[in-house]
Write a protein that holds these residues in place. Sequence first.
Motif, PDB file in Angstrom:
ATOM      1  N   PRO A 147       0.845  -0.740   0.445  1.00 38.10           N
ATOM      2  CA  PRO A 147      -0.110   0.575  -0.075  1.00 38.10           C
ATOM      3  C   PRO A 147       0.888   1.354  -0.308  1.00 38.10           C
ATOM      4  N   SER A 148       2.174   1.364   0.334  1.00 41.11           N
ATOM      5  CA  SER A 148       2.846   2.210   0.494  1.00 41.11           C
ATOM      6  C   SER A 148       3.536   2.496  -0.552  1.00 41.11           C
ATOM      7  N   THR A 149       3.323   2.161  -1.638  1.00 43.66           N
ATOM      8  CA  THR A 149       3.966   2.254  -2.940  1.00 43.66           C
ATOM      9  C   THR A 149       1.931   3.078  -3.755  1.00 43.66           C
ATOM     10  N   MET A 150       1.188   2.839  -3.594  1.00 45.40           N
ATOM     11  CA  MET A 150      -0.258   3.887  -3.695  1.00 45.40           C
ATOM     12  C   MET A 150       0.080   4.993  -3.845  1.00 45.40           C
ATOM     13  N   ILE A 151       0.625   5.489  -3.182  1.00 43.44           N
ATOM     14  CA  ILE A 151       1.076   6.630  -3.592  1.00 43.44           C
ATOM     15  C   ILE A 151       1.139   7.281  -5.490  1.00 43.44           C
ATOM     16  N   PHE A 152       2.091   6.166  -5.769  1.00 43.63           N
ATOM     17  CA  PHE A 152       3.231   6.706  -7.195  1.00 43.63           C
ATOM     18  C   PHE A 152       1.717   5.859  -7.720  1.00 43.63           C
ATOM     19  N   SER A 153       0.534   5.671  -7.807  1.00 42.89           N
ATOM     20  CA  SER A 153      -0.268   5.039  -8.775  1.00 42.89           C
ATOM     21  C   SER A 153      -0.663   5.775  -9.214  1.00 42.89           C
ATOM     22  N   LEU A 154      -1.259   6.566  -7.511  1.00 46.15           N
ATOM     23  CA  LEU A 154      -2.145   7.825  -7.143  1.00 46.15           C
ATOM     24  C   LEU A 154      -1.453   8.785  -8.216  1.00 46.15           C
ATOM     25  N   ALA A 155      -0.504   9.047  -7.894  1.00 44.23           N
ATOM     26  CA  ALA A 155       0.428  10.678  -8.879  1.00 44.23           C
ATOM     27  C   ALA A 155      -0.231  10.525 -10.185  1.00 44.23           C
ATOM     28  N   GLY A 156       0.398   8.390 -10.601  1.00 47.29           N
ATOM     29  CA  GLY A 156      -0.043   8.532 -12.392  1.00 47.29           C
ATOM     30  C   GLY A 156      -1.162   8.579 -12.600  1.00 47.29           C
ATOM     31  N   GLY A 157      -1.662   7.518 -11.907  1.00 54.46           N
ATOM     32  CA  GLY A 157      -2.960   7.269 -12.365  1.00 54.46           C
ATOM     33  C   GLY A 157      -3.607   9.002 -12.580  1.00 54.46           C
ATOM     34  N   LEU A 158      -3.884  10.439 -11.970  1.00 55.42           N
ATOM     35  CA  LEU A 158      -4.807  11.370 -11.393  1.00 55.42           C
ATOM     36  C   LEU A 158      -4.153  12.201 -12.349  1.00 55.42           C
ATOM     37  N   LEU A 159      -2.486  12.532 -12.693  1.00 50.95           N
ATOM     38  CA  LEU A 159      -2.034  12.910 -13.991  1.00 50.95           C
ATOM     39  C   LEU A 159      -2.128  12.256 -15.431  1.00 50.95           C
ATOM     40  N   SER A 160      -2.345  10.881 -14.803  1.00 50.79           N
ATOM     41  CA  SER A 160      -3.309  11.193 -16.330  1.00 50.79           C
ATOM     42  C   SER A 160      -4.861  11.247 -16.872  1.00 50.79           C
ATOM     43  N   TRP A 161      -5.134  10.772 -15.944  1.00 47.35           N
ATOM     44  CA  TRP A 161      -6.363  11.123 -16.334  1.00 47.35           C
ATOM     45  C   TRP A 161      -6.629  12.619 -16.526  1.00 47.35           C
ATOM     46  N   LEU A 162      -6.385  13.121 -15.516  1.00 45.05           N
ATOM     47  CA  LEU A 162      -6.405  14.632 -15.390  1.00 45.05           C
ATOM     48  C   LEU A 162      -6.225  14.978 -17.669  1.00 45.05           C
ATOM     49  N   MET A 163      -5.005  14.542 -17.987  1.00 47.09           N
ATOM     50  CA  MET A 163      -3.729  15.130 -19.438  1.00 47.09           C
ATOM     51  C   MET A 163      -5.095  14.059 -20.223  1.00 47.09           C
ATOM     52  N   MET A 164      -5.924  13.302 -20.068  1.00 39.59           N
ATOM     53  CA  MET A 164      -6.632  12.812 -21.574  1.00 39.59           C
ATOM     54  C   MET A 164      -7.808  13.732 -21.278  1.00 39.59           C
ATOM     55  N   ALA A 165      -8.237  13.973 -19.813  1.00 38.48           N
ATOM     56  CA  ALA A 165      -9.946  14.554 -19.998  1.00 38.48           C
ATOM     57  C   ALA A 165      -9.732  15.415 -20.130  1.00 38.48           C
ATOM     58  N   VAL A 166      -8.690  16.209 -20.122  1.00 38.14           N
ATOM     59  CA  VAL A 166      -8.181  17.967 -20.692  1.00 38.14           C
ATOM     60  C   VAL A 166      -8.461  17.652 -22.566  1.00 38.14           C
ATOM     61  N   PHE A 167      -7.367  16.530 -23.180  1.00 35.08           N
ATOM     62  CA  PHE A 167      -7.005  16.911 -24.582  1.00 35.08           C
ATOM     63  C   PHE A 167      -8.438  16.618 -25.260  1.00 35.08           C
ATOM     64  N   LYS A 168      -9.092  15.352 -24.784  1.00 33.21           N
ATOM     65  CA  LYS A 168     -10.359  15.049 -25.473  1.00 33.21           C
ATOM     66  C   LYS A 168     -11.112  15.787 -25.562  1.00 33.21           C
ATOM     67  N   LYS A 169     -11.544  16.782 -24.377  1.00 28.54           N
ATOM     68  CA  LYS A 169     -12.191  18.291 -25.327  1.00 28.54           C
ATOM     69  C   LYS A 169     -11.648  19.136 -25.864  1.00 28.54           C
TER      70      LYS A 169
END
Lengths: 167, 121
Positions: free
Chosen positions: A74-96
């Motif tokens: 679970p301590s490595t979750m912070i890396f997945s969360l950072a990657g997942g959130l930035l990835s989602w944000l960028m995809m959402a912006v560029f999709k729009k």
Amino acid sequence: MKPKRIALYGLFIALAFIFSYIESLIPIPFPVPGVKLGLANLVVVVAMYGMGVKEAFVLSIVRILLVGFTFRDPSTMIFSLAGGLLSWLMMAVFKKLKLFSMVGVSIIGGISHNIGQIIVAILYVNNTSIIYYLPFLMVSGLVSGTLIGLLAGLVLKRLQKFFLYEK
Amino acid sequence: MKKNDIFLICGIIFIIACSFLLVFAFRSEGSRVLVVVDKEVYKEFDLNENTTYEIRQENGERNVIEIKDGYVRMTEASCPDKLCVKQGWIRYNYESITCLPNKVYVRISGGEEGELDAVAE
């Protein structure tokens, strides 16, 4: 929430969960942290175009939490969360913005996932030299992003009726 | 795929190529090895002195590094993924091997000796 929507969420979360598990079984021949196939990202891209941006966000976060508690430390979750959130944000912006097709958006998602992870890794151990991994990770993000984007296109084509009916 | 996707792919390949070129063009030989544990410098070694060293932390995590003929590598690690061990040898300035789960990294630095050598040459 409509029953069909709930079922879709369940289906997609289960699928992303299984993809994460399969991925953990595949050995990666490159000794660079963060190089991955990103199979679970296929589900996020399909959800983003098939269901919507918000749904993809929920799916992505739930998947990361589930996978973090079951297959990984679970301590490595912070890396997945950072990657997942930035990835989602960028995809959402560029999709729009509608500049790119699903392939382009997926590539942006793959690369920003890696950038998000690298930023957190640099802060986590306070080693700016980690930035040297970035070119390798960009290659990984480009290749997996392209493949995921093409695959997502094929999947959505076949599921078109299903999603149209849902809306 | 749209035309823009192709531009995007070409742009990214260009950026990747440039960053690889920069890394290779500006790399220089290091002379010191820094071992950093939990953001604090833990120990420092001379890159030209062959040795092995075990890093043991209070929480039970351990890493072993080996310095040999101007190269460093991580030979053992208590972390689950062992990516740091798989990374193999490093030798150039600013290169590093990071063991994220254990919050340990080794980094090559120029140090004073490196700079003196450069002047002597």
